[in-house]
Design a protein around this motif. Structure first.
Motif, mmCIF file in Angstrom:
data_model
loop_
_atom_site.group_PDB
_atom_site.id
_atom_site.type_symbol
_atom_site.label_atom_id
_atom_site.label_comp_id
_atom_site.label_asym_id
_atom_site.label_seq_id
_atom_site.Cartn_x
_atom_site.Cartn_y
_atom_site.Cartn_z
ATOM 1 N N MET A 1 0.854 -1.168 0.000
ATOM 2 C CA MET A 1 0.000 0.000 0.000
ATOM 3 C C MET A 1 0.897 1.227 0.000
ATOM 4 N N LYS A 2 0.645 2.104 -0.938
ATOM 5 C CA LYS A 2 1.425 3.335 -1.037
ATOM 6 C C LYS A 2 0.675 4.480 -0.353
ATOM 7 N N GLN A 3 1.410 5.543 -0.080
ATOM 8 C CA GLN A 3 0.792 6.706 0.562
ATOM 9 C C GLN A 3 -0.356 7.248 -0.292
ATOM 10 N N LEU A 4 -0.185 7.257 -1.615
ATOM 11 C CA LEU A 4 -1.246 7.736 -2.493
ATOM 12 C C LEU A 4 -2.499 6.873 -2.339
ATOM 13 N N ASP A 5 -2.333 5.571 -2.147
ATOM 14 C CA ASP A 5 -3.489 4.689 -1.959
ATOM 15 C C ASP A 5 -4.295 5.135 -0.742
ATOM 16 N N GLU A 6 -3.612 5.443 0.323
ATOM 17 C CA GLU A 6 -4.303 5.904 1.528
ATOM 18 C C GLU A 6 -4.990 7.247 1.292
ATOM 19 N N ARG A 7 -4.336 8.149 0.545
ATOM 20 C CA ARG A 7 -4.972 9.435 0.234
ATOM 21 C C ARG A 7 -6.236 9.218 -0.597
ATOM 22 N N ILE A 8 -6.197 8.268 -1.524
ATOM 23 C CA ILE A 8 -7.368 7.972 -2.351
ATOM 24 C C ILE A 8 -8.513 7.474 -1.465
ATOM 25 N N LEU A 9 -8.216 6.523 -0.581
ATOM 26 C CA LEU A 9 -9.247 5.991 0.306
ATOM 27 C C LEU A 9 -9.803 7.082 1.216
ATOM 28 N N GLU A 10 -8.925 7.908 1.767
ATOM 29 C CA GLU A 10 -9.372 9.001 2.636
ATOM 30 C C GLU A 10 -10.236 10.000 1.875
ATOM 31 N N THR A 11 -9.859 10.277 0.639
ATOM 32 C CA THR A 11 -10.635 11.221 -0.175
ATOM 33 C C THR A 11 -12.014 10.652 -0.478
ATOM 34 N N LEU A 12 -12.083 9.380 -0.854
ATOM 35 C CA LEU A 12 -13.384 8.759 -1.097
ATOM 36 C C LEU A 12 -14.230 8.741 0.166
ATOM 37 N N ASP A 13 -13.603 8.530 1.298
ATOM 38 C CA ASP A 13 -14.324 8.548 2.573
ATOM 39 C C ASP A 13 -14.886 9.943 2.852
ATOM 40 N N ARG A 14 -14.115 10.949 2.530
ATOM 41 C CA ARG A 14 -14.502 12.328 2.814
ATOM 42 C C ARG A 14 -15.565 12.864 1.852
ATOM 43 N N ILE A 15 -15.404 12.591 0.551
ATOM 44 C CA ILE A 15 -16.312 13.212 -0.429
ATOM 45 C C ILE A 15 -17.317 12.239 -1.040
ATOM 46 N N GLY A 16 -17.191 10.957 -0.741
ATOM 47 C CA GLY A 16 -18.119 9.981 -1.297
ATOM 48 C C GLY A 16 -17.695 9.522 -2.674
ATOM 49 N N MET A 17 -18.646 9.015 -3.450
ATOM 50 C CA MET A 17 -18.302 8.502 -4.785
ATOM 51 C C MET A 17 -17.684 9.606 -5.627
#
Length: 87
Positions: A1-17
C-alpha cells in the motif's frame, strides 16, 4: 500500500463517490488523474474500492475497515504490476 493509496481511500471517505479526476484534485497530492486511475485499479483487487458506474468509484466496507485500522492491507491479495498496466 502506497501513501497515495491511503490518500485515495481518505478522499473517497470524505467526499463519497468520485472520479479519478476529482480524487486527484481533492486528495491534495500532485498526481494526475491517470495515476489515480492506476492506483484505483490496484485498490479494487483487494476490495477496498468498487466501481459504481462508468468512471465513478466508491469506498467499500473493507476500505472503510482499512481506514479504521481493522484490516491489514498486507494480508490482502494485490495484483502484479503488469496486470494492472495491461488493463
Amino acid at each position: 500500500m502506497k501513501q497515495l493509496d491511503e490518500r485515495i481511500l481518505e478522499t473517497l471517505d470524505r467526499i463519497g463517490m468520485s472520479t479519478p479526476r476529482t480524487i486527484a484534485r481533492e486528495s491534495r497530492t500532485s498526481c494526475s488523474a491517470g495515476h489515480v486511475r492506476e492506483r484505483i485499479d490496484k485498490l479494487r483487487h483487494p476490495g477496498f474500492v468498487a466501481k459504481f458506474h462508468g468512471e465513478t468509484f466508491v469506498l467499500t466496507r473493507d476500505g472503510q475497515l482499512y481506514l479504521d485500522g481493522k484490516i491489514d492491507a498486507n494480508n490482502r491479495p494485490w495484483p502484479p504490476e503488469d496486470k494492472v498496466l495491461r488493463r
